[in-house]
Design a protein around this motif. Structure first.
Motif, PDB file in Angstrom:
ATOM      1  N   PHE A   1     -13.801  63.939  82.393  1.00 48.21           N
ATOM      2  CA  PHE A   1     -14.788  63.364  82.827  1.00 48.21           C
ATOM      3  C   PHE A   1     -15.587  62.593  81.973  1.00 48.21           C
ATOM      4  CE2 PHE A   1     -15.803  66.251  86.513  1.00 48.21           C
ATOM      5  CZ  PHE A   1     -14.609  67.184  86.523  1.00 48.21           C
ATOM      6  N   GLU A   2     -15.336  61.203  82.272  1.00 39.19           N
ATOM      7  CA  GLU A   2     -15.980  60.216  81.128  1.00 39.19           C
ATOM      8  C   GLU A   2     -17.359  59.991  81.847  1.00 39.19           C
ATOM      9  OE1 GLU A   2     -12.855  57.351  79.486  1.00 39.19           O
ATOM     10  OE2 GLU A   2     -11.945  58.440  81.092  1.00 39.19           O
ATOM     11  N   ILE A   3     -18.288  59.422  81.290  1.00 32.15           N
ATOM     12  CA  ILE A   3     -19.293  59.154  81.773  1.00 32.15           C
ATOM     13  C   ILE A   3     -20.003  57.680  81.362  1.00 32.15           C
ATOM     14  CG2 ILE A   3     -20.427  61.467  81.735  1.00 32.15           C
ATOM     15  CD1 ILE A   3     -22.316  60.193  79.038  1.00 32.15           C
ATOM     16  N   GLY A   4     -20.853  57.179  81.999  1.00 28.80           N
ATOM     17  CA  GLY A   4     -21.341  55.761  81.690  1.00 28.80           C
ATOM     18  C   GLY A   4     -21.056  54.894  82.788  1.00 28.80           C
ATOM     19  N   PRO A   5     -21.328  53.464  82.795  1.00 29.02           N
ATOM     20  CA  PRO A   5     -21.201  52.632  83.850  1.00 29.02           C
ATOM     21  C   PRO A   5     -19.531  52.119  83.763  1.00 29.02           C
ATOM     22  CG  PRO A   5     -22.634  51.642  82.390  1.00 29.02           C
ATOM     23  CD  PRO A   5     -22.550  53.074  81.752  1.00 29.02           C
ATOM     24  N   ASP A   6     -18.939  52.076  82.529  1.00 28.60           N
ATOM     25  CA  ASP A   6     -17.723  51.632  82.244  1.00 28.60           C
ATOM     26  C   ASP A   6     -16.813  52.820  82.090  1.00 28.60           C
ATOM     27  OD1 ASP A   6     -18.629  49.070  82.551  1.00 28.60           O
ATOM     28  OD2 ASP A   6     -19.160  49.373  80.187  1.00 28.60           O
ATOM     29  N   VAL A   7     -15.804  53.069  82.696  1.00 27.61           N
ATOM     30  CA  VAL A   7     -14.762  54.247  82.097  1.00 27.61           C
ATOM     31  C   VAL A   7     -13.888  53.682  80.999  1.00 27.61           C
ATOM     32  CG1 VAL A   7     -12.803  55.858  82.854  1.00 27.61           C
ATOM     33  CG2 VAL A   7     -14.743  55.169  84.452  1.00 27.61           C
ATOM     34  N   GLU A   8     -14.292  54.130  79.870  1.00 27.33           N
ATOM     35  CA  GLU A   8     -13.416  53.670  78.677  1.00 27.33           C
ATOM     36  C   GLU A   8     -12.239  54.400  78.579  1.00 27.33           C
ATOM     37  OE1 GLU A   8     -17.003  52.569  75.670  1.00 27.33           O
ATOM     38  OE2 GLU A   8     -17.174  54.351  76.752  1.00 27.33           O
ATOM     39  N   PRO A   9     -11.236  53.780  78.344  1.00 25.57           N
ATOM     40  CA  PRO A   9      -9.879  54.482  78.552  1.00 25.57           C
ATOM     41  C   PRO A   9      -9.540  55.340  77.190  1.00 25.57           C
ATOM     42  CG  PRO A   9      -9.484  51.988  78.331  1.00 25.57           C
ATOM     43  CD  PRO A   9     -10.877  52.529  78.270  1.00 25.57           C
ATOM     44  N   VAL A  10      -8.774  56.473  77.618  1.00 22.19           N
ATOM     45  CA  VAL A  10      -8.481  57.357  76.617  1.00 22.19           C
ATOM     46  C   VAL A  10      -7.149  57.628  76.876  1.00 22.19           C
ATOM     47  CG1 VAL A  10     -10.565  58.689  76.140  1.00 22.19           C
ATOM     48  CG2 VAL A  10      -8.923  59.728  77.883  1.00 22.19           C
ATOM     49  N   GLU A  11      -6.254  57.682  75.862  1.00 21.92           N
ATOM     50  CA  GLU A  11      -4.752  58.081  75.920  1.00 21.92           C
ATOM     51  C   GLU A  11      -4.752  59.901  76.048  1.00 21.92           C
ATOM     52  OE1 GLU A  11      -1.478  55.439  73.710  1.00 21.92           O
ATOM     53  OE2 GLU A  11      -1.842  57.410  72.750  1.00 21.92           O
ATOM     54  N   VAL A  12      -3.988  60.407  76.872  1.00 21.90           N
ATOM     55  CA  VAL A  12      -3.930  61.770  77.108  1.00 21.90           C
ATOM     56  C   VAL A  12      -2.515  62.339  76.878  1.00 21.90           C
ATOM     57  CG1 VAL A  12      -4.417  63.633  78.726  1.00 21.90           C
ATOM     58  CG2 VAL A  12      -5.715  61.523  79.032  1.00 21.90           C
ATOM     59  N   HIS A  13      -2.626  63.324  75.915  1.00 18.85           N
ATOM     60  CA  HIS A  13      -1.519  64.145  75.546  1.00 18.85           C
ATOM     61  C   HIS A  13      -1.684  65.716  75.686  1.00 18.85           C
ATOM     62  CE1 HIS A  13      -0.360  60.612  72.804  1.00 18.85           C
ATOM     63  NE2 HIS A  13      -1.562  60.688  72.892  1.00 18.85           N
ATOM     64  N   ILE A  14      -0.345  66.172  76.394  1.00 18.30           N
ATOM     65  CA  ILE A  14      -0.614  67.613  76.403  1.00 18.30           C
ATOM     66  C   ILE A  14       0.138  68.505  75.657  1.00 18.30           C
ATOM     67  CG2 ILE A  14      -1.605  67.325  78.735  1.00 18.30           C
ATOM     68  CD1 ILE A  14       1.345  68.106  80.135  1.00 18.30           C
TER      69      ILE A  14
END
Ligand code: CA
Ligand code: CA
Ligand code: CA
Length: 405
Positions: free
Chosen positions: A109-122
């Motif tokens: 759940f990213e907020i703000g007008p631009d979704v700033e990317p994240v790299e996801v690891h599990i």
């Protein structure tokens, strides 16, 4: 020698049946996302946080607001975590787990007008990581299917800012919550409650185990039992003890709760994956545990009332289903519905809105604008008729009609 009996309270972390009801949550961009297991689906613990450089202004580079359900509603509330330029954050699920289901499994759940990317690891254990791609470009959901095996259980998620935006007061991604759409319940039981010290025979008090057995049999899916110990003793003896204990629980569930033998798997981890510090007695006691994970029954019929209907002034109504539990929302003002199927063509439950003509004395989902709701579908589900009422009054007012899209 006198046997040592230790009684420690059962570690049944914040499980309640009501929290298990599926619900839709605001995605931060005007829509809502369905989580079949409701509130327990979200991150429970912060494991590690490395704020980026540059970091955000004071008060925003703290990790705790990322835990729990998405709760950000306004511009300056400190209900999200700003990672900072290149920052990273690791969370753990404790009362639920993440696994692969058809479609997206994880939602950031990213907020703000631009979704700033994240790299996801599990990760299963917090040490070995699998990179499952990036969010961004308006996409906040992650499908882990191509990286994992069926019914692999993950408890850790790490997000890393990909250094897209360096400037401003909130550099890096701003994240309100992390939730597992592909989620299931994780029961954590203290071995001290179940077993006598060093033994693998169940003790006298089976009250809590019985109540978990009832829930396991109700969910009626694949059940995984994991045995763990502290780090006292040799690795082999710990693996052996955790295995015998997990198998004892397996026999108990088969013999007392009619769980099908073929639907229970047992894993012995010994002293691996500690949940607490092994250098203190309290920590060791937490590490001596059995975890039970129950996967929902995948063969369950989830069609019929599931889909999108044009509901007139409500706008598009989206309906989701987990078993007989129903959740949904409508696009006109983001109102929610929650309820259950009382027969294959009828949903009975509640509507909840931010504003309506009447205020109720009590609250549903933190709002006092709500009422009763009944949707009656045609036999081919192409249309429905809605009945409703304010607050506790019955759903006897005929409302709008819906047409399947
Ligand atoms: Ca959780
Ligand atoms: Ca998936
Ligand atoms: Ca939050």
């Amino acid at each position: 020698m006198k046997p040592i009996f230790i009684t420690i309270q059962l570690l049944l972390i914040s499980f309640s049946l009501s929290a298990q009801i599926g619900r839709t949550y605001p995605d931060g961009h005007g829509g809502r996302v369905f989580f079949p297991f409701g509130d327990i689906s979200f991150a429970d613990e912060v494991v590690e946080f490395q704020v980026g450089d540059p970091g955000p202004i004071e008060g925003y580079g703290i990790p705790e607001p990322i835990l729990g359900i998405p709760d950000y509603t306004g511009d300056f509330e400190k209900k999200y975590t700003t990672l900072g330029y290149g920052g990273s954050l690791t969370i753990k699920f404790t009362d639920n787990i993440l696994y692969d289901i058809p479609g997206p499994d994880l939602y950031i759940f990213e907020i703000g007008p631009d979704v700033e990317p994240v790299e996801v690891h599990i990760s299963k254990n917090g040490n070995d990581w699998i990179n499952v791609g990036k969010t961004g470009g308006g996409l906040s959901e992650v499908d882990i299917s191509e990286y994992v095996n069926e019914s692999d259980i993950f408890r850790y998620v790490k997000i890393v800012d990909v250094k897209d935006g360096k400037s401003g007061r909130w550099p890096g991604a701003d994240v309100d919550a992390i939730g597992a759409i592909g989620s299931s319940i994780n029961f954590q039981l203290s071995s001290s409650v179940l077993f006598d010290f060093g033994k693998a025979t169940l003790g006298e008090d089976k009250t809590e185990l019985k109540s978990i057995g009832e829930k396991v049999s109700e969910i009626n899916g694949l059940t995984v039992i994991e045995g763990y110990t502290d780090n006292v003793g040799s690795q082999e003896s710990n693996i052996d003890l955790s295995k015998r204990r997990a198998e004892e629980i397996r026999s108990y569930l088969i013999n007392n709760h009619n769980i099908d033998e073929g639907k229970i798997k047992v894993y012995a981890f010994g002293e691996k994956n500690p949940v607490a510090d092994n250098t203190t007695e309290e920590g060791r006691s937490k590490n001596r545990r059995v975890e039970i994970i129950v996967f929902p029954n995948e063969n369950e019929e989830r069609k019929g009332v599931v889909g999108t209907w044009d509901a007139g002034k409500w706008g598009d109504l989206h309906i989701y289903r987990y078993g007989d539990k129903i959740a949904g929302w409508y696009e006109s003002d983001g109102g929610e519905i929650v309820g259950e199927l009382t027969d294959p063509y009828t949903i009975e439950g509640k509507w909840v809105e931010n504003g309506s003509r009447k205020e109720c004395d009590s609250y549903v989902y933190d709002r006092n604008h709500w009422g009763s709701l009944k949707l009656k579908f045609s036999k081919d589900y192409s249309t429905f008729t809605m009945f409703w009422g304010y607050c506790d009054s019955p759903a006897d007012e005929k409302g709008l009609e819906g047409v399947k899209k």
